[in-house]
Write a protein that holds these residues in place. Structure first.
Motif, PDB file in Angstrom:
ATOM      1  N   ASP A  25       0.852  -1.184   0.000  1.00 16.92           N
ATOM      2  CA  ASP A  25       0.000   0.000   0.000  1.00 16.92           C
ATOM      3  C   ASP A  25       0.891   1.238   0.000  1.00 16.92           C
ATOM      4  O   ASP A  25       2.100   1.151   0.219  1.00 16.92           O
ATOM      5  CB  ASP A  25      -0.962   0.011   1.187  1.00 16.92           C
ATOM      6  CG  ASP A  25      -0.247   0.058   2.532  1.00 16.92           C
ATOM      7  OD1 ASP A  25       0.997  -0.082   2.561  1.00 16.92           O
ATOM      8  OD2 ASP A  25      -0.921   0.226   3.564  1.00 16.92           O
ATOM      9  N   ILE A  26       0.294   2.369  -0.296  1.00 19.86           N
ATOM     10  CA  ILE A  26       0.988   3.653  -0.279  1.00 19.86           C
ATOM     11  C   ILE A  26       0.317   4.489   0.796  1.00 19.86           C
ATOM     12  O   ILE A  26      -0.848   4.871   0.661  1.00 19.86           O
ATOM     13  CB  ILE A  26       0.913   4.349  -1.652  1.00 19.86           C
ATOM     14  CG1 ILE A  26       1.559   3.472  -2.727  1.00 19.86           C
ATOM     15  CG2 ILE A  26       1.574   5.717  -1.597  1.00 19.86           C
ATOM     16  CD1 ILE A  26       1.347   3.999  -4.144  1.00 19.86           C
ATOM     17  N   ASP A  27       1.040   4.741   1.878  1.00 17.84           N
ATOM     18  CA  ASP A  27       0.469   5.435   3.039  1.00 17.84           C
ATOM     19  C   ASP A  27       0.663   6.942   2.901  1.00 17.84           C
ATOM     20  O   ASP A  27       1.790   7.441   2.994  1.00 17.84           O
ATOM     21  CB  ASP A  27       1.130   4.945   4.319  1.00 17.84           C
ATOM     22  CG  ASP A  27       0.873   3.463   4.568  1.00 17.84           C
ATOM     23  OD1 ASP A  27      -0.295   3.107   4.803  1.00 17.84           O
ATOM     24  OD2 ASP A  27       1.838   2.677   4.523  1.00 17.84           O
ATOM     25  N   ASP A  73      -4.678  -4.674  -8.405  1.00 17.53           N
ATOM     26  CA  ASP A  73      -4.884  -5.720  -7.401  1.00 17.53           C
ATOM     27  C   ASP A  73      -3.787  -5.714  -6.340  1.00 17.53           C
ATOM     28  O   ASP A  73      -4.029  -6.048  -5.179  1.00 17.53           O
ATOM     29  CB  ASP A  73      -4.925  -7.104  -8.068  1.00 17.53           C
ATOM     30  CG  ASP A  73      -6.221  -7.351  -8.816  1.00 17.53           C
ATOM     31  OD1 ASP A  73      -7.195  -6.609  -8.569  1.00 17.53           O
ATOM     32  OD2 ASP A  73      -6.245  -8.287  -9.645  1.00 17.53           O
ATOM     33  N   ASP A  74      -2.584  -5.315  -6.746  1.00 13.09           N
ATOM     34  CA  ASP A  74      -1.432  -5.403  -5.851  1.00 13.09           C
ATOM     35  C   ASP A  74      -1.066  -4.093  -5.174  1.00 13.09           C
ATOM     36  O   ASP A  74      -0.183  -4.071  -4.315  1.00 13.09           O
ATOM     37  CB  ASP A  74      -0.205  -5.908  -6.629  1.00 13.09           C
ATOM     38  CG  ASP A  74      -0.366  -7.340  -7.110  1.00 13.09           C
ATOM     39  OD1 ASP A  74      -0.927  -8.156  -6.344  1.00 13.09           O
ATOM     40  OD2 ASP A  74       0.044  -7.636  -8.245  1.00 13.09           O
ATOM     41  N   VAL A  75      -1.707  -3.016  -5.544  1.00 11.71           N
ATOM     42  CA  VAL A  75      -1.356  -1.706  -4.986  1.00 11.71           C
ATOM     43  C   VAL A  75      -2.634  -0.931  -4.654  1.00 11.71           C
ATOM     44  O   VAL A  75      -3.550  -0.860  -5.474  1.00 11.71           O
ATOM     45  CB  VAL A  75      -0.515  -0.875  -5.980  1.00 11.71           C
ATOM     46  CG1 VAL A  75      -0.183   0.497  -5.377  1.00 11.71           C
ATOM     47  CG2 VAL A  75       0.758  -1.615  -6.373  1.00 11.71           C
ATOM     48  N   HIS A  76      -2.669  -0.382  -3.455  1.00 17.83           N
ATOM     49  CA  HIS A  76      -3.758   0.526  -3.116  1.00 17.83           C
ATOM     50  C   HIS A  76      -3.220   1.690  -2.295  1.00 17.83           C
ATOM     51  O   HIS A  76      -2.154   1.591  -1.673  1.00 17.83           O
ATOM     52  CB  HIS A  76      -4.891  -0.182  -2.370  1.00 17.83           C
ATOM     53  CG  HIS A  76      -4.524  -0.683  -1.006  1.00 17.83           C
ATOM     54  ND1 HIS A  76      -4.019  -1.941  -0.785  1.00 17.83           N
ATOM     55  CD2 HIS A  76      -4.571  -0.095   0.213  1.00 17.83           C
ATOM     56  CE1 HIS A  76      -3.780  -2.111   0.505  1.00 17.83           C
ATOM     57  NE2 HIS A  76      -4.105  -1.010   1.137  1.00 17.83           N
ATOM     58  N   LEU A  77      -3.946   2.777  -2.326  1.00 21.03           N
ATOM     59  CA  LEU A  77      -3.620   3.939  -1.502  1.00 21.03           C
ATOM     60  C   LEU A  77      -4.327   3.803  -0.163  1.00 21.03           C
ATOM     61  O   LEU A  77      -5.514   3.458  -0.103  1.00 21.03           O
ATOM     62  CB  LEU A  77      -4.084   5.223  -2.180  1.00 21.03           C
ATOM     63  CG  LEU A  77      -3.484   5.562  -3.548  1.00 21.03           C
ATOM     64  CD1 LEU A  77      -4.256   6.717  -4.176  1.00 21.03           C
ATOM     65  CD2 LEU A  77      -2.022   5.912  -3.422  1.00 21.03           C
ATOM     66  N   HIS A  92     -10.497  -4.059  -0.702  1.00 20.24           N
ATOM     67  CA  HIS A  92      -9.251  -3.933  -1.462  1.00 20.24           C
ATOM     68  C   HIS A  92      -8.031  -4.411  -0.674  1.00 20.24           C
ATOM     69  O   HIS A  92      -6.956  -4.588  -1.253  1.00 20.24           O
ATOM     70  CB  HIS A  92      -9.027  -2.481  -1.885  1.00 20.24           C
ATOM     71  CG  HIS A  92     -10.049  -1.970  -2.853  1.00 20.24           C
ATOM     72  ND1 HIS A  92     -10.788  -2.800  -3.670  1.00 20.24           N
ATOM     73  CD2 HIS A  92     -10.474  -0.697  -3.136  1.00 20.24           C
ATOM     74  CE1 HIS A  92     -11.601  -2.074  -4.409  1.00 20.24           C
ATOM     75  NE2 HIS A  92     -11.437  -0.809  -4.101  1.00 20.24           N
ATOM     76  N   ARG A  93      -8.184  -4.634   0.624  1.00 19.07           N
ATOM     77  CA  ARG A  93      -7.041  -5.038   1.438  1.00 19.07           C
ATOM     78  C   ARG A  93      -6.969  -6.557   1.646  1.00 19.07           C
ATOM     79  O   ARG A  93      -5.986  -7.061   2.191  1.00 19.07           O
ATOM     80  CB  ARG A  93      -7.086  -4.326   2.796  1.00 19.07           C
ATOM     81  CG  ARG A  93      -6.747  -2.857   2.681  1.00 19.07           C
ATOM     82  CD  ARG A  93      -6.947  -2.110   3.980  1.00 19.07           C
ATOM     83  NE  ARG A  93      -5.918  -2.359   4.974  1.00 19.07           N
ATOM     84  CZ  ARG A  93      -4.748  -1.738   5.028  1.00 19.07           C
ATOM     85  NH1 ARG A  93      -4.421  -0.851   4.108  1.00 19.07           N
ATOM     86  NH2 ARG A  93      -3.889  -1.986   5.990  1.00 19.07           N
ATOM     87  N   ILE A  94      -7.992  -7.284   1.210  1.00 20.25           N
ATOM     88  CA  ILE A  94      -7.985  -8.738   1.411  1.00 20.25           C
ATOM     89  C   ILE A  94      -6.803  -9.369   0.663  1.00 20.25           C
ATOM     90  O   ILE A  94      -6.058 -10.177   1.219  1.00 20.25           O
ATOM     91  CB  ILE A  94      -9.322  -9.354   0.954  1.00 20.25           C
ATOM     92  CG1 ILE A  94     -10.464  -8.822   1.833  1.00 20.25           C
ATOM     93  CG2 ILE A  94      -9.252 -10.886   1.052  1.00 20.25           C
ATOM     94  CD1 ILE A  94     -11.845  -9.276   1.388  1.00 20.25           C
TER      95      ILE A  94
END
Length: 341
Positions: A47-49, A69-73, A246-248
């Motif tokens: 993730d990008i915090d 799928d592999d990256v979320h904010l 999205h974090r699963i």
């Protein structure tokens, strides 16, 4: 798509640029988390915090935004008033560590420049490190003491409190040599923190508290479908950021990679903490939580074994307190609160 630190940083900067152009109430933005480490990916996902500071607050305190799928904010929204007392921030294990180690991405009024400089001042003084560790250590001991007030009950609530005590104890120790550890990395990186304290046994003790001696690796793998079903069943409006859909994938890939690595039992914390949190939301759904109940009974967090778990927790907290006292004594600072040098 090949995910690199450069790509992730570009996503972060583009996000900040787009949002600050659209919202003039944003005072500053900074980046924290795994992207600032050498290995931001775990299980191929990250993730990008981002932390947005607003002049007049923001309605949504935290949001999760899918990129792939592999990256979320993972975007936190704070009011500028949360940053008024920089001396207090310096003693906050989580926010203080984030500010001290962050990368500022937007700060036209130099608000974060000043705040970060103030927080960094004496941040690593032994007395301040000790205070941050003690805050978590005292919370862990407080939970254990509350269990002693009456005959311990077993079930979802007690299991969640127990896990909170374990997390607070682990991060009290981790804070003696670095920032607190997050869900995916708590057990996988705790071994190195224990080594830094010259007490490697703390890592094995932590795994013991999480039931490592009572479950085989293949069985942990067999729990993953039920774990995923439980989290997916949580309604999105009440899932919150930690259990956001999205974090699963973000959790699952980390758990699977850890299971296949040299320290497979390090998957226990991300597995148990997220599964328990989802089960607590679905407490009335006995069909969905039955697998959780069965798994927790096996490792002693629910049922007749729970009092023995509390005894083990007590012994670990004693060791935690002794370690903190020894660390403080070696640096000439005094321990305050419930345990004294």
């Amino acid at each position: 798509m090949r995910i690199t630190s450069e790509l992730l940083m570009r996503i972060a900067r583009d996000t900040v640029s787009q949002r600050t152009r659209a919202n003039r109430e944003v005072l500053a933005v900074y980046l924290h988390g795994s992207l600032l480490t050498r290995e931001p990916l775990l299980g191929g996902a990250t993730d990008i915090d981002l932390f947005f500071i607003h002049n007049n607050g923001n309605k949504e305190p935290r949001e999760i935004v899918r990129m792939t799928d592999d990256v979320h904010l993972d975007i936190a929204h704070h009011s500028r008033f949360q940053y008024r007392q920089t001396r207090d921030l310096r003693l906050d294990p989580w926010l203080g560590s984030a500010i001290s180690g962050c990368k500022i991405l937007y700060d036209p009024q130099h608000f974060m420049d000043f705040t970060q400089a103030s927080v960094r001042g004496h941040f690593n003084d032994p007395q301040n490190i000790l205070t941050r560790a003690q805050k978590q250590a005292e919370r862990a001991r407080s939970i254990w003491l509350n269990f002693q007030m009456e005959t311990p009950k077993t079930g979802l609530h007690s299991a969640q409190l127990y896990l909170e005590a374990v997390e607070q104890a682990a991060n009290a120790l981790a804070c003696l040599s670095g920032p607190p550890l997050t869900i995916r990395r708590l057990t996988s990186e705790f071994a190195s923190r224990a080594e830094a304290l010259a007490r490697p046994g703390l890592y094995h003790g932590l795994l013991g508290l999480l039931g490592a001696a009572d479950v085989q690796i293949d069985q942990l793998r067999s729990w993953l479908p039920a774990w995923e079903t439980t989290i997916k069943t949580v309604p999105k409006p009440i899932a919150g950021a930690r259990l956001h859909p999205h974090r699963i994938h973000y959790y699952r890939t980390a758990i699977e990679e850890t299971l296949s690595g040299n320290q497979p039992y390090a998957c226990l914390w991300p597995l148990l903490s997220t599964w328990g949190e989802a089960a607590s939301v679905l407490e009335q759904d006995e069909q969905t939580t039955s697998n959780w109940q069965e798994a927790m009974e096996q490792i002693g967090l629910v049922g007749d074994k729970f009092p023995k778990k509390l005894d083990a927790l007590d012994a670990y907290l004693d060791l935690m307190e002794e370690t903190i006292e020894s660390w403080a004594r070696a640096r000439g600072v005094g321990v305050t609160g419930d345990f004294q040098i």
